[in-house]
Write an enzyme that holds these catalytic residues in place. Structure first.
Site, mmCIF file in Angstrom:
data_model
loop_
_atom_site.group_PDB
_atom_site.id
_atom_site.type_symbol
_atom_site.label_atom_id
_atom_site.label_comp_id
_atom_site.label_asym_id
_atom_site.label_seq_id
_atom_site.Cartn_x
_atom_site.Cartn_y
_atom_site.Cartn_z
ATOM 1 N N ASP A 1 0.851 -1.214 0.014
ATOM 2 C CA ASP A 1 -0.026 0.016 -0.036
ATOM 3 C C ASP A 1 0.895 1.272 -0.036
ATOM 4 O OD1 ASP A 1 -2.236 1.828 0.429
ATOM 5 O OD2 ASP A 1 -3.385 0.051 1.148
ATOM 6 N N HIS B 1 2.012 1.884 -3.247
ATOM 7 C CA HIS B 1 1.161 2.933 -3.568
ATOM 8 C C HIS B 1 1.617 4.439 -3.657
ATOM 9 C CE1 HIS B 1 -2.612 0.051 -3.237
ATOM 10 N NE2 HIS B 1 -1.671 -0.563 -3.971
#
Length: 388
Positions: free
Chosen positions: A213, A236
């Site tokens: 993430d 991310h």
């Protein structure tokens, strides 16, 4: 020969040095086994309790060459002096589903002037949790969370395979993170590297983060944050938000610079929830190199929904950012018609497709600002406006 006066002086200096020496509290001296099988949680807590009472700025030591098995533990302040937790050995969570609560492996609460240092690894044994989460059967713990800890330093430690987020800061001011390494597989769910909320005067530097993430996520009520020297990927990217879901958004004076992002879903992203309120402003991203990203630059005012947010995004600068993408759209600005993005600056933004001879483009809506220098792709913003 030493005179009597000189001898007295030396004795006096020795007494001062002895009185001010930092005592080392070794968890092994409190019956921690360090064999990776025996639960060392109680030994850790006993060591902490004694160190917290010491007035001589003690060191709590996990010695090298050992592996300490720790279950859920909460360490609380205030303590009588500054404490350093020296993690030279490894600390490991149980390789099982060890809680059904919303909790952390290790929680630090209201401990001021704390330093966590060392070259050991804290391993969350997350794989069993990721599988359980994918089957919708687990509420997963964070690895480390620091709550209301002021003048905090975390440096050099390695965190890996958290069941959920790795390193979380809530309400911590004057925070320094330096030289940490945080790693988890790129497909591990929600394993953000560093997450902060309600933090001011923050410096994060020279750290390597690759997870499933956000490498770094800045949530609401954060200000005066400087992030530099980050190697991010997979993951991310570096994100502001998501903002506005459960509280008013207040994020300002953020500087992200001189970093590298690779093999990530996004690079630099601001994301806000539909129906939210507040602001994200005075944010600068500059001198960032990216490689093999899906969408390098994103402002998303409809994160998680199909409706647009009322969180005001303004005074945002992207400067000297370049690299390659795996998709055509490299800049995506999806701003609200009712509260558009204002005072955006794009300067020297250069991207190419990872595949040869493929063009790049941008999608832009309700974004106001200026452009300077070389821009690939061409970015067409509406004129600068603060009062729409």
């Amino acid at each position: 020969m030493l005179t009597a006066l000189a001898i007295v002086g030396l004795c006096f200096l020795f007494m001062i040095k002895f009185a001010t020496a930092r005592h080392v509290y070794n968890v092994v001296d409190y019956q921690a086994a360090g064999n990776g099988r025996t639960d060392d949680t109680r030994a850790f807590l006993m060591t902490w309790n004694d160190a917290c009472k010491d007035e001589r700025s003690p060191i709590l030591l996990f010695p090298s060459g050992k592996n300490f098995l720790i279950n859920k533990i909460r360490l609380e302040g205030p303590c009588r002096s500054n404490i350093t937790i020296q993690v030279d050995g490894n600390v490991t969570a149980p390789n099982k589903i060890w809680t059904k609560e919303t909790t952390n492996l290790i929680t630090f609460y209201a401990i001021d002037n704390l330093v966590m240092n060392g070259w050991g690894t804290i391993d969350g044994q997350g794989a069993i949790w990721w599988d359980c989460f994918k089957r919708a059967k687990c509420s997963r713990p964070y690895l480390l969370e620091f709550v209301n800890c002021q003048n905090l330093v975390v440096k050099h430690v390695r965190l890996t395979n958290s069941p959920n987020k790795h390193l979380v800061f809530d309400g911590c001011n004057n925070l320094t993170v330096h030289g940490v390494t945080i790693m988890a597989p790129g497909d591990s769910p929600n394993t953000d590297g560093i997450v902060m909320q309600g933090c001011q005067q923050v410096q994060i530097a020279r750290s390597k983060i690759g997870t499933g993430d956000d490498c770094i996520a800045i949530l609401t009520n954060c200000s005066d944050v400087d992030i530099s020297g980050i190697t991010c990927g997979p993951g991310h990217g570096i994100s502001i938000g998501s903002l506005g879901k459960d509280s008013e958004a207040m994020v300002e004076r953020i500087h992200v610079h001189d970093s590298n992002i690779f093999q990530a879903l996004t690079g630099l992203r601001i994301k806000t929830w539909e129906g939210g309120s507040g602001f994200a402003r005075n944010i600068t991203f500059e001198r960032i190199r990216m490689m093999d990203l899906k969408t390098p630059i994103v402002i998303d005012q409809s994160y998680g929904t199909m409706q647009l947010s009322d969180v005001a995004i303004s005074d945002i600068a992207f400067k000297d950012i370049n690299g390659t993408s795996t998709e055509e759209v490299v800049v995506k600005l999806e701003c609200s018609a009712s509260v558009p993005c204002t005072d955006l600056t794009f300067e020297n933004i250069i991207f190419a497709r990872a595949a040869i001879n493929n063009t790049v483009s941008a999608t832009i809506q309700n974004a106001y600002g200026t452009t300077n220098g070389t821009l690939i792709p061409i970015l067409t913003l509406a004129g600068r406006s603060k009062n729409l």
